[in-house]
Design a protein around this motif. Sequence first.
Motif, PDB file in Angstrom:
ATOM      1  N   LEU A 163       0.836  -1.203   0.000  1.00 36.34           N
ATOM      2  CA  LEU A 163       0.000   0.000   0.000  1.00 36.34           C
ATOM      3  C   LEU A 163       0.872   1.255   0.000  1.00 36.34           C
ATOM      4  O   LEU A 163       0.578   2.235  -0.687  1.00 36.34           O
ATOM      5  N   GLN A 208      -3.081  -0.545  13.984  1.00 39.22           N
ATOM      6  CA  GLN A 208      -3.875  -0.985  12.836  1.00 39.22           C
ATOM      7  C   GLN A 208      -3.604  -0.087  11.627  1.00 39.22           C
ATOM      8  O   GLN A 208      -3.314   1.105  11.775  1.00 39.22           O
ATOM      9  N   LEU A 209      -3.728  -0.669  10.433  1.00 40.61           N
ATOM     10  CA  LEU A 209      -3.509   0.095   9.197  1.00 40.61           C
ATOM     11  C   LEU A 209      -4.364   1.355   9.167  1.00 40.61           C
ATOM     12  O   LEU A 209      -3.939   2.403   8.672  1.00 40.61           O
ATOM     13  N   THR A 210      -5.595   1.251   9.664  1.00 40.50           N
ATOM     14  CA  THR A 210      -6.496   2.392   9.578  1.00 40.50           C
ATOM     15  C   THR A 210      -6.232   3.425  10.672  1.00 40.50           C
ATOM     16  O   THR A 210      -6.929   4.428  10.743  1.00 40.50           O
ATOM     17  N   SER A 211      -5.241   3.181  11.524  1.00 45.67           N
ATOM     18  CA  SER A 211      -4.850   4.176  12.524  1.00 45.67           C
ATOM     19  C   SER A 211      -3.656   5.005  12.054  1.00 45.67           C
ATOM     20  O   SER A 211      -3.291   5.986  12.693  1.00 45.67           O
ATOM     21  N   LEU A 212      -3.015   4.570  10.958  1.00 43.98           N
ATOM     22  CA  LEU A 212      -1.802   5.249  10.504  1.00 43.98           C
ATOM     23  C   LEU A 212      -2.162   6.511   9.717  1.00 43.98           C
ATOM     24  O   LEU A 212      -3.320   6.763   9.406  1.00 43.98           O
ATOM     25  N   HIS A 213      -1.124   7.266   9.368  1.00 46.45           N
ATOM     26  CA  HIS A 213      -1.320   8.450   8.533  1.00 46.45           C
ATOM     27  C   HIS A 213      -2.051   8.031   7.257  1.00 46.45           C
ATOM     28  O   HIS A 213      -1.782   6.974   6.694  1.00 46.45           O
ATOM     29  N   GLU A 214      -2.994   8.866   6.815  1.00 46.64           N
ATOM     30  CA  GLU A 214      -3.830   8.502   5.670  1.00 46.64           C
ATOM     31  C   GLU A 214      -2.996   8.297   4.399  1.00 46.64           C
ATOM     32  O   GLU A 214      -3.387   7.536   3.509  1.00 46.64           O
ATOM     33  N   TYR A 274      -0.095   6.496   3.084  1.00 41.45           N
ATOM     34  CA  TYR A 274       0.729   5.375   3.557  1.00 41.45           C
ATOM     35  C   TYR A 274       2.203   5.491   3.174  1.00 41.45           C
ATOM     36  O   TYR A 274       3.026   4.713   3.639  1.00 41.45           O
TER      37      TYR A 274
END
Lengths: 389, 142
Positions: free
Chosen positions: A150, A248-254, A256
């Motif tokens: 991603l 989690q992936l959805t907690s990272l900076h938008e 990637y």
Amino acid sequence: MRKVALVGAGVSRFGVRKASYRDLIWEAGKACFDSVPAVKPKDVEGLVVGSVMPERTAFQSHISSLAAEALGIRPSALSARTEHMCASGTVGIRYAYAFIAAGLADLVMVLGVEKLNQPAGEEAILNMGTGVDREWEASFGLTAPPCFALAAQRHMAQYGTTEEQLARIGVKNHTHASKNPNAHFQKGATLAQVLGSRMISSPLRLFMCSPITDGAAAVLIASEDRARSLTDKPVWIRGTAQALDGFQLTSLHEDYAHWPALARAAQSAYRMAGVTARDVNVAEVHDCFAIAELIAYEELGFCGKGEGGPFAAQGRSDYGGDVVVNPRGGLIGCGHPLGATGVAQAAEVYAQLRGEAGARQAPDAAIGLTHNNSGMGEHVVMIYGRDAG
Amino acid sequence: MTYFRATDPFPLESADHTKLHEFYTRLAAGRLATTRCAGCRRLAWPPRAFCGECGADRFDWVDLSGEGTVHAFTVQETGLPAGFQGPRVFAIVKIDGLRVFSILVDADPAKVAIGSAVRLSPLRVADDPGGSARWLPAFRLA
């Protein structure tokens, strides 16, 4: 706080090993003790073991005590295991550093070990899914490659980074590994081989990925007085920092391709060491995938944001460039036995700053950096110096 | 016996096992839901039983639209864990302002692009050890 230094280091052979979990501990421990003959196991006051999944791979917990007994260490000041997925080894080094800096111990071994390969290959990959969120990620079959893919997709779309630039990092690290007798891969690789290797998770091809590897590494860490009594060339821990964006992936900076936690960790470590990115001569960075090394160039400040592709393609991260990155071959060339990786990075910087890296020696290396991550949002950076600073 | 026994890769979804069981009950009925904190009213993804912002442990269930767009994606061809097959399209789906990690089922990888419209397509996976049906919040191209 007291000054702290590495005084010894040793690494087992990395690869698909015909060896048990304990065999690997013995090999790394032996190599580390051999590097500093003045130290016997009974002299070591503490042991920290970085190891991620022995419960799955060796059906074994209680790891630090097992390793201490295997090596004849009788901890009197510290005994612990660290588990922080792929960064477990460097997290262990930070524990030892803090204990010694605070005066709670004078001589501590940090050992990283992992026996990932199993008789059934698909089990080894299944086990890697324990590193992402079981309920919301691993239940879909997620492991590391799609996460970093991603980031690669995003970097290519935003900055025009090419598959060939990513492949250059695979070529460099496979080539470096060919000069490292402990590396998983010994044959090097050409650009055509990397670009022609099979697709794992678009756009990451096999030779842009680290393999499933068994291995162990150990370092001995000492207070200033003990260090000076043990060696003429201690390698000083000058800076250490850890920063997290999320799990989690959805907690990272938008975006990637943007890893702010790595930039924060790097700046904290540079500040503590009193150096800048330009001062770094040799760096062991966490190239679990080629895109990770490319983004690390940017976030560590070796080049500007978005310039990682050209930086790699122009050879600026190789011998003769701005900074020698991953001289031991990185995770792509050496393999990635999770808990052992961060400790093996430290062992390489130890050899480089002592001028003992042989065919891999970076010229006049005075400042070394290690970068170890666990996912794209969790980073640890260490700065080492030939001088105490 | 086979050499290894794979662990169950799916969550235990029933009320006996998780405070989030309402999510799975609604999912089985074709609805995508999440939690809104009863203290600070923050909408979470994934749903959670403790608010990391205000510290409350009370929450309300809210249905999301079930329709979103692809924010990022990759196609994994090989190297999947035991029990999973490639090619597999992993995606970050933007839905009601939230980012949701999932897979796109029955999707031709060549037809997936950033911005593609997708809709919820609950995926039935292996029953739990007690024989209850289990579902994951998967998506398909709209």
